[in-house]
Design an enzyme around this catalytic site. Structure first.
Site, mmCIF file in Angstrom:
data_model
loop_
_atom_site.group_PDB
_atom_site.id
_atom_site.type_symbol
_atom_site.label_atom_id
_atom_site.label_comp_id
_atom_site.label_asym_id
_atom_site.label_seq_id
_atom_site.Cartn_x
_atom_site.Cartn_y
_atom_site.Cartn_z
ATOM 1 N N SER A 1 53.786 41.839 41.230
ATOM 2 C CA SER A 1 52.965 41.914 39.877
ATOM 3 C C SER A 1 51.451 41.647 40.038
ATOM 4 C CB SER A 1 53.635 40.698 39.790
ATOM 5 O OG SER A 1 52.660 40.779 38.155
ATOM 6 N N ASN B 1 49.972 38.572 39.793
ATOM 7 C CA ASN B 1 50.229 37.391 40.642
ATOM 8 C C ASN B 1 48.374 37.875 41.248
ATOM 9 O OD1 ASN B 1 52.446 37.908 40.765
ATOM 10 N ND2 ASN B 1 52.863 38.412 42.932
ATOM 11 N N ARG C 1 32.973 50.470 33.779
ATOM 12 C CA ARG C 1 33.483 51.404 33.144
ATOM 13 C C ARG C 1 33.061 50.958 31.739
ATOM 14 N NH1 ARG C 1 34.347 53.067 37.417
ATOM 15 N NH2 ARG C 1 36.376 53.848 38.913
ATOM 16 N N GLU D 1 46.196 45.264 34.136
ATOM 17 C CA GLU D 1 45.171 43.893 34.751
ATOM 18 C C GLU D 1 43.729 43.741 34.572
ATOM 19 O OE1 GLU D 1 44.804 45.703 38.565
ATOM 20 O OE2 GLU D 1 45.443 46.325 37.186
ATOM 21 N N ASP D 2 43.296 44.820 35.389
ATOM 22 C CA ASP D 2 41.793 44.755 35.389
ATOM 23 C C ASP D 2 41.437 44.237 33.957
ATOM 24 O OD1 ASP D 2 42.772 46.944 35.021
ATOM 25 O OD2 ASP D 2 41.125 48.483 37.027
#
Length: 191
Positions: free
Chosen positions: A35, A38, A85, A148-149
């Site tokens: 995942s 995690n 980004r 996730e980031d």
């Protein structure tokens, strides 16, 4: 955090020496699944507030690591990293946002996201992400194997009201060739 379904590297095995650092102690925390969530689970026994997140396809020089850590020491409540980004309003869809990569950052000189594929954060943000972010957002990351980031950046910025900090440091990202971001549909979920 070692989320691979293989045995983590060992410092006493010659073939594994590249998985360790001469700069700092490296400890592998194994997880039973792969995942993406995690990587932000709280870690037992941390002896520092600084946590350096790095993907397995990114290599950061010791000097760049030291520089980013020095910058982080002055910006402990922000994500500090190498890969910026930006998210911008979608002029065609009111209330929607568009995710943009390096070229937009370079052209505009603006950024709003630091990718966690190589960044420092405060250890408190592991708890923030794992225990305070709405569960439906964590499930989205789980289902999509993506974002996730972005979720970590927004969670931190929402909690602190502070922007991330971009450090121009030396790193190599081989993920452009075969990383998770090259898999089919990855960009579609982010854009």
């Amino acid at each position: 955090v070692w989320s691979e379904q293989t045995t983590p590297p060992r410092s006493d095995v010659a073939e594994d020496v590249d998985f360790f650092s001469t700069c700092v102690e490296v400890i592998y925390d194994t997880k039973p699944t792969t995942s993406l969530n995690n990587r932000f689970m709280p870690l037992e026994g941390l002896r520092t507030d600084a946590v350096f997140n790095v993907d397995d396809d990114v290599e950061v020089t010791c000097n760049a690591l030291k520089l980013a850590h020095k910058v982080w020491l002055s910006n402990k409540r922000q994500l500090v990293g190498y890969i910026p980004r930006i998210h911008i309003p979608d002029v065609k869809n009111a209330g929607k946002w568009i995710y943009r990569r390096w070229w937009t950052v370079w052209l505009t000189g603006q950024y709003s996201i630091i990718l966690t594929k190589a960044c420092f954060m405060h250890q408190d943000y592991l708890d923030l992400y794992s225990n305070q972010v709405p569960k439906d957002l964590l499930l989205y990351v789980e289902r999509q194997r993506n974002c996730e980031d972005i979720l970590m950046q927004f969670a931190v910025s929402n909690a602190t009201k502070l922007p991330p900090v971009w450090v121009a440091g030396s790193y190599v990202d081989t993920g452009w060739y075969n990383g998770i971001s090259t898999t089919g549909g990855h960009a579609d979920v982010r854009y």
